[in-house]
Design a protein around this motif. Sequence first.
Motif, short mmCIF file in Angstrom:
data_model
loop_
_atom_site.label_atom_id
_atom_site.label_comp_id
_atom_site.label_asym_id
_atom_site.label_seq_id
_atom_site.Cartn_x
_atom_site.Cartn_y
_atom_site.Cartn_z
N THR A 54 0.84 -1.20 0.00
CA THR A 54 0.00 0.00 0.00
C THR A 54 0.87 1.24 0.00
OG1 THR A 54 -1.52 -1.26 1.36
CG2 THR A 54 -1.93 1.10 1.20
N SER A 114 -9.86 3.21 -4.33
CA SER A 114 -9.84 4.66 -4.21
C SER A 114 -9.02 5.02 -2.97
CB SER A 114 -11.27 5.18 -4.04
OG SER A 114 -11.76 4.78 -2.78
N LYS A 115 -8.64 6.27 -2.89
CA LYS A 115 -7.84 6.70 -1.74
C LYS A 115 -8.63 6.52 -0.44
CE LYS A 115 -6.72 10.63 -3.70
NZ LYS A 115 -6.82 10.29 -5.12
N GLU A 116 -9.95 6.81 -0.55
CA GLU A 116 -10.80 6.67 0.63
C GLU A 116 -10.81 5.22 1.13
OE1 GLU A 116 -11.73 8.27 -2.10
OE2 GLU A 116 -11.69 10.31 -1.31
N GLN A 167 -5.57 16.74 -2.59
CA GLN A 167 -5.36 15.31 -2.81
C GLN A 167 -3.99 14.87 -2.28
OE1 GLN A 167 -6.18 13.93 -6.81
NE2 GLN A 167 -7.91 15.33 -7.00
N LEU A 172 -8.53 3.02 0.57
CA LEU A 172 -7.20 2.69 1.11
C LEU A 172 -7.06 3.21 2.54
CD1 LEU A 172 -4.80 3.35 -1.88
CD2 LEU A 172 -5.09 1.20 -0.66
N ILE A 173 -7.52 4.45 2.71
CA ILE A 173 -7.41 5.06 4.05
C ILE A 173 -8.23 4.26 5.05
CG2 ILE A 173 -8.03 7.10 5.43
CD1 ILE A 173 -7.35 8.77 2.92
N LEU A 203 0.94 4.27 -2.70
CA LEU A 203 0.68 5.66 -2.32
C LEU A 203 1.82 6.58 -2.75
CD1 LEU A 203 -0.87 5.02 1.20
CD2 LEU A 203 -2.04 6.05 -0.74
N GLU A 208 -4.19 14.38 1.37
CA GLU A 208 -4.86 13.12 1.72
C GLU A 208 -3.93 11.93 1.53
OE1 GLU A 208 -8.34 13.01 -0.69
OE2 GLU A 208 -9.42 14.48 0.54
N VAL A 209 -3.23 11.95 0.41
CA VAL A 209 -2.31 10.83 0.14
C VAL A 209 -1.19 10.82 1.18
CG1 VAL A 209 -0.68 9.85 -1.51
CG2 VAL A 209 -2.86 10.74 -2.30
N ASP A 264 1.29 7.28 -6.24
CA ASP A 264 0.21 8.26 -6.39
C ASP A 264 0.70 9.67 -6.14
OD1 ASP A 264 -1.53 6.30 -6.98
OD2 ASP A 264 -2.66 6.38 -5.09
N SER A 297 -2.47 9.22 4.29
CA SER A 297 -2.53 7.76 4.14
C SER A 297 -1.14 7.15 4.19
CB SER A 297 -3.17 7.39 2.79
OG SER A 297 -4.38 8.04 2.65
#
Lengths: 508, 102
Positions: A66, A167-169, A92, A171-172, A70, A95-96, A73, A99
Motif C-alpha cells: 500500500t 480509491s484513496k478513501e 489530494q 485505502l485510508i 501511495l 490526503e495521500v 500516487d 494515508s
Amino acid sequence: MLKFEIDNLKEAVKENPDALNLVNNFANKASELNDFIYPDGYTGVIENPIITFVNNCAKLYVLALTEQKLKKDLKSLEEKRNETNASEIDKQIEEVNTSLSLATEGVNKCAANINNSRNYINKNIADLEDEKKVSAQNKFKELDDMRGQLLAHKFEKKENEDYENMSKEELIEKLKEALEEKKKQEEKNAELEQRLEQLEQFKEEQAKKKDKSILSKLKNGFKTIKKKVVKAKNFVVNAAKNHKVATVAILTAVAAAGIIGSCVVYNTPLAIPARIVSALWQPLHHIGLGAPLHSINNFLVGVLGNGSFNNVSGVWTIGSKVVNNMNMAEVILGNMAGAGILYAAGRGIFKGVKKGVKWIKGKRKKEKEQEDNENEYADEEEFLRTLSDEKLAEFIKTLEEILSAGKVPEEYNQYSIEELNDIYNIALAEQGARGIVDGVLNNMTEEECEQILKYLKDKIETWDKENTQSIGVKIGGVDYMFIEKEKAIETYQKIEEVYNNKFGGRAR
Amino acid sequence: MKKGQIITLEDNEKYLLLMDTMQEGHKFFYANKLTDDEKTTSEYEYFEETVEDGDTYMGIVMDEEIKEFLHTVFTTDLLETALDIESGNINLEDDNQDNNQD
C-alpha cells in the motif's frame, strides 16, 4: 496445522504464482516449526509467537505494498500539480500524505512486532533440550530466510491490480482498520508482556531460592515420613462434570486456598492466590463450588484489615475504597509490605505503613489476638465520626501536643502513648476523608497557598501515571492524607479559590 | 501418580493431589487432605513420590527449607495458571484441559 491471518497477503500476491507459492510454503514451514518446538501444543502466556510472527509478516507486506502504491500516487499528483488546478491537487496530495504516514506507521509497528516475536521464538528455542535446539534454530533460520525471499518477490511485481483499483478513501479506511486492530493487539500484548515479566521475575526469585543448601538436600536426601499408597483413583466432581467446568479450575482453587496461608509464613505475594479468585470466581460459583475461593477471600479480608468482599460482584472494598481493579489490588498485595500498606490505606493511615507491616507479622503468631485488636478502636472511630470538622481539628491538635510531649495526660490515662498514636492516625484519616476544613484554609498564608497548590498540582497530574496510592500534605499546620484523587482535586480547588479571593489570584 | 487423583495411604488417610513438580529428579506434589467421605479440609502437605519394588510411596516433606522452596515453586505455577486462564490458554469449560496440562 496452525491458522494464520494471511488471506490478505495471498490476495495481494495472487497474480504472482511464485509469490503465492512462497506464501503457502512460508505458512507450512511456520506450522512445522511450531510442531517441532511445541510438540504438546503451545502453552505460553502470550499469543503463540510463531503465529504473531507470520501474521505480522503478512500484514507488513500488505501495508508495504500500500505504501508503495501511495508513493506512486503522490509522485503522479506532484507531476500534475503544475498542469491543473493547484488547490484541488494540493488537497489530494494532503490526503495521500496522510494515508502514506498511516501506512508507514503500520509498517514500522509490524516490523517491531516481528522483532518481538522473533525474540520470543529464539527464547523458546533456547529453552529446548540440547539435541533439539540446533534443529529448531535451523528451522527458524529457514523460516526467516523465506520471509526475506517473500519480500523480494513482492516487490518484483510492479503493479497490483487490487490496490491500483482502490480509491484513496478505501485505502485510508483499510489502513485505519488495520491500524486499529494493530493497536488493540498491541495493548493486549503489552499487558500480557507485563504479566509475563512478573512471572519471569518470580521464576528468577525461585531459582535464587534453589541455592546450594536446597540442591544439596535434594541430592543427598531430606527428612520425610513415608507412607505406602494403597489406592489411587481419579478425582471426579459431578457438579463440575455436569457443568463442563475443567477439573483444573477446582484443583487450582483448592491449591490457592492452601498456598495463601503459606504466603504469609514464607513472605511471598498474596496477589497470586488473589488473582486465582478473580479468574475462577464466576465459573466455580456458577456450579456452587466456590468454597475454596471464599476461604481465600476470608483470609485476605482478615489480612487487609477492614476489607470486605461482595460475593455477587466479586469486588473488594477496603476501608471506604472500592478496589475493583485487579491490577491495583495486585500492586498493593504484591508483597507483605504492600499488604501492610493496604491495611494502612484501608484505614486511611499514611503514617501507618510500618504499623501495617508489623501488624501482618504479628498476625502470623497471634491471629486471634489480632482480630480482637482489629475492633480495639471501633468505639474511637465512631466517636471521631461524630465530631464536627472544627472539633476534629482541635482533637488532632491536642493529640499532636500529647505525642510531641511523649507523655499521656491524666484525662487520657486509659490509653498508652502507642494507642494514642494509633488514634491520632485514625483521626487524620477521618479528616482526610472529609476534606479540608474552612478554618484551616483561612489560616493559610499566600506563600503557603502557592507552595501547596504547586505541590498538589504536580501530584494530581502524575497521579495515574505514577499509580499513586496516597499523598500526604500539611495544610494550615494540619496533616492531611488523600487516598482518592478526587479528594485531592477538590482540596486543590478550594485552596485555589481562597488564594484567588484572598490574595488576588496572582500568577503562580 | 498424577495431579487430579485421590490417593489413599496405608493409614487410610486420603489426599487430593493438586499440583506437581519435578525438581532435581524428585517428583513432588502439593496435596489437600480429604475427609473419609472425600471432602476437602484445611490441611495441606508437600509429598515426595518414590517407587520401590513396584509400590508407590508418598513421603510427607518435613524439611522446612525444602517446604519453603516448594512453596515458591507452586506459587509461581499458580501465577502461570492464573495468566493462562486470563489469556484464554486454559479453557475452563473444557474438562479435558486438565489432562492437557499434565
